[in-house]
Design an enzyme around this catalytic site. Structure first.
Site, mmCIF file in Angstrom:
data_model
loop_
_atom_site.group_PDB
_atom_site.id
_atom_site.type_symbol
_atom_site.label_atom_id
_atom_site.label_comp_id
_atom_site.label_asym_id
_atom_site.label_seq_id
_atom_site.Cartn_x
_atom_site.Cartn_y
_atom_site.Cartn_z
ATOM 1 N N GLU A 175 -32.799 8.330 -8.513
ATOM 2 C CA GLU A 175 -33.058 9.014 -9.779
ATOM 3 C C GLU A 175 -34.550 9.017 -10.129
ATOM 4 O O GLU A 175 -34.931 9.237 -11.275
ATOM 5 C CB GLU A 175 -32.225 8.383 -10.901
ATOM 6 C CG GLU A 175 -30.717 8.548 -10.627
ATOM 7 C CD GLU A 175 -29.825 8.171 -11.795
ATOM 8 O OE1 GLU A 175 -30.305 7.529 -12.755
ATOM 9 O OE2 GLU A 175 -28.631 8.530 -11.747
ATOM 10 N N GLU A 219 -25.121 0.416 -21.216
ATOM 11 C CA GLU A 219 -24.020 1.245 -20.704
ATOM 12 C C GLU A 219 -23.320 0.481 -19.578
ATOM 13 O O GLU A 219 -23.982 -0.193 -18.791
ATOM 14 C CB GLU A 219 -24.641 2.545 -20.177
ATOM 15 C CG GLU A 219 -23.704 3.475 -19.447
ATOM 16 C CD GLU A 219 -24.499 4.582 -18.724
ATOM 17 O OE1 GLU A 219 -25.633 4.907 -19.150
ATOM 18 O OE2 GLU A 219 -23.986 5.093 -17.728
ATOM 19 N N HIS A 276 -27.257 13.293 -16.620
ATOM 20 C CA HIS A 276 -27.293 13.857 -15.259
ATOM 21 C C HIS A 276 -26.396 13.024 -14.353
ATOM 22 O O HIS A 276 -25.789 12.050 -14.795
ATOM 23 C CB HIS A 276 -28.745 13.808 -14.737
ATOM 24 C CG HIS A 276 -29.245 12.396 -14.547
ATOM 25 N ND1 HIS A 276 -30.264 12.060 -13.699
ATOM 26 C CD2 HIS A 276 -28.840 11.208 -15.110
ATOM 27 C CE1 HIS A 276 -30.473 10.757 -13.735
ATOM 28 N NE2 HIS A 276 -29.623 10.212 -14.579
ATOM 29 N N ASP A 309 -19.052 4.521 -19.586
ATOM 30 C CA ASP A 309 -19.278 5.610 -18.618
ATOM 31 C C ASP A 309 -18.140 5.580 -17.593
ATOM 32 O O ASP A 309 -17.194 6.368 -17.696
ATOM 33 C CB ASP A 309 -20.649 5.428 -17.945
ATOM 34 C CG ASP A 309 -20.856 6.392 -16.784
ATOM 35 O OD1 ASP A 309 -20.120 7.386 -16.688
ATOM 36 O OD2 ASP A 309 -21.756 6.157 -15.946
ATOM 37 N N LYS A 360 -20.770 13.344 -19.071
ATOM 38 C CA LYS A 360 -21.123 14.012 -17.818
ATOM 39 C C LYS A 360 -20.119 15.126 -17.562
ATOM 40 O O LYS A 360 -18.916 14.871 -17.440
ATOM 41 C CB LYS A 360 -21.045 13.018 -16.663
ATOM 42 C CG LYS A 360 -22.065 11.875 -16.689
ATOM 43 C CD LYS A 360 -21.630 10.793 -15.704
ATOM 44 C CE LYS A 360 -22.726 9.772 -15.431
ATOM 45 N NZ LYS A 360 -22.182 8.588 -14.721
ATOM 46 N N GLU A 399 -29.711 0.763 -13.539
ATOM 47 C CA GLU A 399 -30.723 1.569 -14.240
ATOM 48 C C GLU A 399 -31.430 0.786 -15.349
ATOM 49 O O GLU A 399 -30.777 0.146 -16.172
ATOM 50 C CB GLU A 399 -30.070 2.813 -14.872
ATOM 51 C CG GLU A 399 -29.405 3.701 -13.842
ATOM 52 C CD GLU A 399 -28.594 4.850 -14.450
ATOM 53 O OE1 GLU A 399 -28.843 5.210 -15.615
ATOM 54 O OE2 GLU A 399 -27.707 5.357 -13.752
ATOM 55 N N ASP A 426 -28.333 0.500 -17.803
ATOM 56 C CA ASP A 426 -27.023 0.841 -17.242
ATOM 57 C C ASP A 426 -26.820 -0.048 -16.026
ATOM 58 O O ASP A 426 -27.163 0.343 -14.902
ATOM 59 C CB ASP A 426 -26.927 2.320 -16.852
ATOM 60 C CG ASP A 426 -25.574 2.650 -16.218
ATOM 61 O OD1 ASP A 426 -24.691 1.756 -16.211
ATOM 62 O OD2 ASP A 426 -25.396 3.777 -15.726
ATOM 63 N N SER A 444 -22.066 6.211 -8.294
ATOM 64 C CA SER A 444 -21.310 5.099 -8.893
ATOM 65 C C SER A 444 -20.290 5.725 -9.836
ATOM 66 O O SER A 444 -20.446 5.755 -11.042
ATOM 67 C CB SER A 444 -22.245 4.146 -9.631
ATOM 68 O OG SER A 444 -22.887 4.781 -10.711
ATOM 69 N N HIS A 455 -28.044 3.167 -6.324
ATOM 70 C CA HIS A 455 -29.071 4.217 -6.267
ATOM 71 C C HIS A 455 -30.338 3.801 -5.521
ATOM 72 O O HIS A 455 -31.310 4.547 -5.494
ATOM 73 C CB HIS A 455 -29.462 4.652 -7.692
ATOM 74 C CG HIS A 455 -28.324 5.279 -8.442
ATOM 75 N ND1 HIS A 455 -28.342 5.473 -9.791
ATOM 76 C CD2 HIS A 455 -27.132 5.754 -8.018
ATOM 77 C CE1 HIS A 455 -27.205 6.036 -10.177
ATOM 78 N NE2 HIS A 455 -26.455 6.206 -9.116
ATOM 79 N N LYS A 489 -30.044 11.213 -20.866
ATOM 80 C CA LYS A 489 -30.689 10.516 -19.744
ATOM 81 C C LYS A 489 -30.640 11.428 -18.538
ATOM 82 O O LYS A 489 -29.600 11.992 -18.206
ATOM 83 C CB LYS A 489 -30.033 9.159 -19.465
ATOM 84 C CG LYS A 489 -28.672 9.160 -18.817
ATOM 85 C CD LYS A 489 -28.307 7.750 -18.293
ATOM 86 C CE LYS A 489 -27.082 7.764 -17.415
ATOM 87 N NZ LYS A 489 -26.723 6.450 -16.873
#
Ligand code: PGA
Ligand code: ZN
Length: 426
Positions: A212, A292, A372, A319, A344, A171, A250, A48, A162, A395
């Site tokens: 994840e 997030e 990550h 993000d 990131k 998330e 997230d 994403s 994900h 995270k």
């Protein structure tokens, strides 16, 4: 060991196409300094992604890995980048990062590939640390925040890009903010994860995992998931909330924002203001301390209203809209967007620019969380980066799957070897 490395020379530089945790090709970069110190780095890859992230160079050859190969990026490391760097005298990582940026010549590292450049940058940081006889976390330069062990944010339930379930939010993380130490925080994450698995199984849900390492049950309503996670925190013997184990979200809202500007959550069409009120209600009902990407990366006005409405009581993190990009973050700060940034390395493409983005946040009073990517390797660079920067938050997925657990284990290793490092949010 040489204590102050005045200048250094790169003697060898090579790269290899390897697989990431999603079975897609990525790079492993190997670098050797003159004098014999060698290091490798594995390059992460997102699903994403923000549209303004530095460019991940893929081959596009449909006959190999459906176009996802990275042989071009590998060749750029072994060819142009190696030719440009090998044998030259440098005095800092920043100098080498600047030289690669200049060699690339584009705004977004599109020519040589951010995946190629970031791999070299990470491997070099590691080699320079080793050459000075220091662990990476003690070598990486700070910028005013003292080193500390970060609160680990465990992504225990996966949706969005994900996982193949109907959940739009990407998330759901549990964050042991109240834990007394790194080891106890990891223990809390693992125990809540185990309790959640039990609950899901008892309710007849699948306990298969998303990208994840979080569970990916057939649930669609975010609030239903939150209720289940709060119950799991209690089942595991912890207090839900900032004194015990709190929740971070997230949603990765760019992924479910429609072309007409609305957000589609569990079949419902919501405006930006509807989303903001939905979050406000969630924060009332559940122990959420951080959100997030609550709105889409292009929803500039929505982000301003979200920040005005909830920024006082909540960490609101950019993000997809920030991309670890110093210039983009500076503009967002001026516009009153968010109060925190996800960090990131591969979004911007060098270690130096990553640290610069964090320094900009720090100066503006914006918190930072190192992260990550959904596609990972066992490389643990981000654990050391989180400690060195002193940001207090990391995270890196669920406390499951080797590529995620490697980072948490590295944090416990650092904690054990440096018992004086403080733990927790800064
Ligand atoms: P990604 O997801 O690595 O797929 O971008 C992580 C995130 O959105 O934070
Ligand atoms: Zn995100």
């Amino acid at each position: 060991m040489r204590k102050d490395l005045m200048s250094f020379t790169i003697a060898h530089l090579s790269a290899l196409e390897i697989l990431d945790s999603r079975s897609r090709p990525t790079l492993q970069v190997a670098l050797e300094l003159k004098g014999g110190v060698a290091a490798i780095a594995g390059v992460p890859s997102g699903a994403s992604t923000g549209t303004r992230e530095a460019v991940e160079l893929r081959d596009g050859d449909q006959a190999r890995y459906s176009g996802q190969g990275v042989l071009g990026a590998v060749n750029n490391v072994k060819g142009e980048i190696a030719e440009h760097l090998i044998g030259r005298d440098f005095t800092s990582l920043a100098e080498v990062d600047a030289a690669m940026k200049e060699l690339d010549g584009t705004e977004n590292k599109a020519r040589l590939g951010a995946n190629a450049i970031v791999g070299v940058s990470m491997a070099l940081a590691r080699a320079l640390a080793a050459a000075e006889g220091k662990p990476l976390y003690a070598w990486l330069p700070g910028f005013g925040q003292s080193p500390r062990l970060p609160v680990p944010c465990f992504n225990v339930l996966n949706g969005g890009a994900h996982a193949p379930n109907p959940l739009d939010f990407q998330e759901f993380m549990v964050c042991p903010l109240g834990a007394p130490s790194m080891a106890e925080a990891v223990r809390a994450g693992a125990e809540v994860y185990a309790a959640l698995k039990k609950r899901l199984a008892a309710d007849g849900h699948s306990t298969g995992l998303g990208d994840e390492g979080g569970f990916a049950p057939n649930l669609a309503e975010p609030e239903e998931v939150l209720t289940m996670i709060v119950a799991a925190i209690t089942d595991a013997g912890y207090t839900p909330g900032t004194d015990g184990v709190a929740i971070a979200l997230d949603p990765a809202a760019s992924e479910f924002r429609q072309s007409d500007g609305t957000y589609r959550v569990n079949g419902q069409s919501l405006s930006s203001d509807d989303m903001i009120e939905r979050y406000a209600a969630m924060v009332e009902a559940y122990p959420i301390w951080s959100i997030e990407d609550g709105l889409g990366e292009d929803d500039h006005d929505g982000w301003q209203r979200l920040t005005a409405r909830l920024g006082e009581r909540l960490q609101l993190m950019g993000d997809d809209n920030f991309c670890t990009n110093p210039a983009i973050i500076s503009a967002a700060i001026a516009d009153g967007i968010a109060n925190s940034s996800l960090i990131k390395l591969n979004q911007i493409g060098t270690v130096t620019e990553t640290l610069e983005a964090m320094a900009i946040c720090h100066r503006a009073g914006y918190t930072q969380m190192v992260s990550h990517r959904s596609g990972e390797t066992p490389d643990t660079f981000i654990a050391d980066l989180a400690v060195a920067s002193g940001c207090g938050q990391l995270k890196t997925g669920a406390p499951a799957r080797g590529e995620r657990v490697a980072k948490y284990n590295r944090l416990m290793e650092i904690a054990a070897s440096s018992p004086d490092l403080p733990f927790g949010r800064s």
